[in-house]
Write a protein that holds these residues in place. Structure first.
Motif, PDB file in Angstrom:
ATOM      1  N   ALA A  16       0.850  -1.204   0.000  1.00  0.00           N
ATOM      2  CA  ALA A  16       0.000   0.000   0.000  1.00  0.00           C
ATOM      3  C   ALA A  16       0.881   1.247   0.000  1.00  0.00           C
ATOM      4  N   ALA A  17       2.074   1.106  -0.603  1.00  0.00           N
ATOM      5  CA  ALA A  17       3.060   2.196  -0.531  1.00  0.00           C
ATOM      6  C   ALA A  17       3.133   3.020  -1.816  1.00  0.00           C
ATOM      7  N   GLY A  18       2.138   2.865  -2.689  1.00  0.00           N
ATOM      8  CA  GLY A  18       2.177   3.606  -3.962  1.00  0.00           C
ATOM      9  C   GLY A  18       1.840   5.075  -3.765  1.00  0.00           C
ATOM     10  N   ASN A  28      -2.495   9.337  -0.758  1.00  0.00           N
ATOM     11  CA  ASN A  28      -2.589   7.903  -1.012  1.00  0.00           C
ATOM     12  C   ASN A  28      -4.063   7.488  -1.056  1.00  0.00           C
ATOM     13  N   LYS A  29      -4.476   6.944  -2.218  1.00  0.00           N
ATOM     14  CA  LYS A  29      -5.895   6.581  -2.419  1.00  0.00           C
ATOM     15  C   LYS A  29      -6.413   5.622  -1.351  1.00  0.00           C
ATOM     16  N   GLN A  30      -5.498   4.838  -0.766  1.00  0.00           N
ATOM     17  CA  GLN A  30      -5.951   3.808   0.169  1.00  0.00           C
ATOM     18  C   GLN A  30      -6.430   4.367   1.507  1.00  0.00           C
ATOM     19  N   PHE A  31      -6.167   5.690   1.721  1.00  0.00           N
ATOM     20  CA  PHE A  31      -6.702   6.344   2.912  1.00  0.00           C
ATOM     21  C   PHE A  31      -8.063   6.996   2.630  1.00  0.00           C
ATOM     22  N   SER A  92       9.446  -3.987  -5.280  1.00  0.00           N
ATOM     23  CA  SER A  92      10.341  -3.727  -4.135  1.00  0.00           C
ATOM     24  C   SER A  92       9.534  -3.699  -2.838  1.00  0.00           C
ATOM     25  N   SER A  93       8.332  -3.148  -2.890  1.00  0.00           N
ATOM     26  CA  SER A  93       7.500  -3.111  -1.676  1.00  0.00           C
ATOM     27  C   SER A  93       7.134  -4.519  -1.232  1.00  0.00           C
ATOM     28  N   VAL A  94       6.778  -5.375  -2.189  1.00  0.00           N
ATOM     29  CA  VAL A  94       6.441  -6.762  -1.840  1.00  0.00           C
ATOM     30  C   VAL A  94       7.676  -7.460  -1.263  1.00  0.00           C
ATOM     31  N   LEU A 218     -12.398  -5.363  -7.776  1.00  0.00           N
ATOM     32  CA  LEU A 218     -11.875  -4.188  -8.478  1.00  0.00           C
ATOM     33  C   LEU A 218     -10.624  -3.638  -7.802  1.00  0.00           C
ATOM     34  N   LYS A 219      -9.637  -3.221  -8.613  1.00  0.00           N
ATOM     35  CA  LYS A 219      -8.515  -2.462  -8.029  1.00  0.00           C
ATOM     36  C   LYS A 219      -8.842  -0.982  -8.201  1.00  0.00           C
ATOM     37  N   ILE A 220      -8.988  -0.287  -7.104  1.00  0.00           N
ATOM     38  CA  ILE A 220      -9.351   1.127  -7.165  1.00  0.00           C
ATOM     39  C   ILE A 220      -8.121   1.908  -7.627  1.00  0.00           C
TER      40      ILE A 220
HETATM   41  O1  C5P Z   1      -0.452   1.482  -8.744  1.00  0.00           O
HETATM   42  P1  C5P Z   1      -1.258   0.257  -8.455  1.00  0.00           P
HETATM   43  O2  C5P Z   1      -2.605   0.558  -7.865  1.00  0.00           O
HETATM   44  O3  C5P Z   1      -1.327  -0.696  -9.602  1.00  0.00           O
HETATM   45  O4  C5P Z   1      -0.446  -0.512  -7.309  1.00  0.00           O
HETATM   46  C1  C5P Z   1      -0.935  -1.729  -6.771  1.00  0.00           C
HETATM   47  C2  C5P Z   1      -0.667  -1.758  -5.282  1.00  0.00           C
HETATM   48  O5  C5P Z   1       0.750  -1.725  -5.040  1.00  0.00           O
HETATM   49  C3  C5P Z   1      -1.278  -0.558  -4.554  1.00  0.00           C
HETATM   50  O6  C5P Z   1      -1.953  -1.060  -3.419  1.00  0.00           O
HETATM   51  C4  C5P Z   1      -0.075   0.312  -4.270  1.00  0.00           C
HETATM   52  O7  C5P Z   1      -0.184   1.124  -3.117  1.00  0.00           O
HETATM   53  C5  C5P Z   1       1.052  -0.720  -4.097  1.00  0.00           C
HETATM   54  N1  C5P Z   1       2.401  -0.151  -4.345  1.00  0.00           N
HETATM   55  C6  C5P Z   1       3.382  -0.251  -3.341  1.00  0.00           C
HETATM   56  N2  C5P Z   1       4.614   0.321  -3.519  1.00  0.00           N
HETATM   57  C7  C5P Z   1       4.905   0.990  -4.648  1.00  0.00           C
HETATM   58  C8  C5P Z   1       3.939   1.088  -5.688  1.00  0.00           C
HETATM   59  C9  C5P Z   1       2.678   0.491  -5.516  1.00  0.00           C
HETATM   60  O8  C5P Z   1       3.115  -0.845  -2.285  1.00  0.00           O
HETATM   61  N3  C5P Z   1       6.098   1.566  -4.753  1.00  0.00           N
END
Ligand code: C5P
Length: 240
Positions: A16-18, A28-31, A92-94, A218-220
């Protein structure tokens, strides 16, 4: 047979680091809230309710650790969730999430699930766990509904793959964690970046089972998805 007889523990890594640029919300959309609850709180809560899941690792931008605590962990009773710092791209986040699970045995199950997919159901998750246990790696997917075109660099369509061979990948993507460790190490060594998690395993020539996804999962991503997600939450899944 109890599910837990076929694997020794299961963890989910929730990236959730995008930066959520495409959502154009300035954060961050997830908030953001959907039907009154932040997207990320909804996603985490689904896994937290499942007895099959032993550990939840949320991967965040360190600048958002405080926001996570104040807007998600404390108000929604998710203070026991493990949080780690993410990287520059999703892979990298994963990987950072995976490193937090170093103590899990190779036959444990790892799921990776986008923080931005709050409409996943336990049925979809369980199907993916079973696929991962049996085959080593599994991707949640739905048959492609559109005709997909392969294009050249000049903007021309050059080929049309047969639609019944095409699936749209979703998450969760599940693994025996030992399989994913080997695939992630190989990707690191060779500098490979995949657009999803199972592509790292496919590259090693190992099997990746398709498990049943859902059009609701759905991926938001863009502002329109918020409207669709609100509508879906207002109309519960008749199959659940
Ligand atoms: O951008 P998108 O929605 O396709 O990314 C999928 C998921 O990966 C999101 O939940 C996003 O927060 C996460 N992500 C992340 N680290 C990043 C880029 C994306 O955790 N650097």
């Amino acid at each position: 047979m109890d599910d837990k007889d076929i694997y020794s523990g299961a963890a989910v890594v929730i990236p959730a680091a995008g930066s959520s640029v495409r959502m154009e919300a300035g954060r961050n959309k997830q908030f953001l809230k959907v039907s009154g609850v932040p997207i990320l709180a909804r996603t985490i809560s689904i896994f937290k309710e499942m007895p099959e899941i032993d550990r939840i690792i949320v991967v965040l931008n360190p600048d958002e650790f405080d926001v996570f605590r104040d807007e998600i962990a404390v108000p929604y009773g998710l203070t026991d969730i493990e949080v780690v710092a993410g990287g520059a791209d999703r892979q990298s986040s994963v990987y950072e999430g995976l490193r937090a699970l170093d103590d899990m045995p190779d036959d444990a199950v790892l799921l990776v699930h986008d923080g931005a997919r709050p409409l996943v159901t336990p049925a979809v998750i369980l199907d993916n766990i079973h696929g991962a246990c049996e085959f080593g790696a599994a991707v949640t997917a739905v048959p492609a509904s559109n005709t997909i075109k392969i294009t050249n660099s000049k903007g021309f369509s050059v080929q049309t793959p047969e639609r019944d061979t095409l699936y749209e990948a979703q998450t969760p993507q599940g693994f025996r964690i030992g399989v994913f460790r080997r695939a992630a190490e190989q990707a690191q060594k060779t500098g490979f970046t995949g657009t999803d998690d199972v592509s790292l395993v496919e590259r090693m020539g190992l099997p990746v089972r398709i498990t049943k996804g859902s059009r609701r999962n759905l991926k938001i991503t863009v502002p329109e998805d918020m409207i669709i997600a609100e509508a879906l939450f207002a109309q519960p899944d008749p199959k659940c």
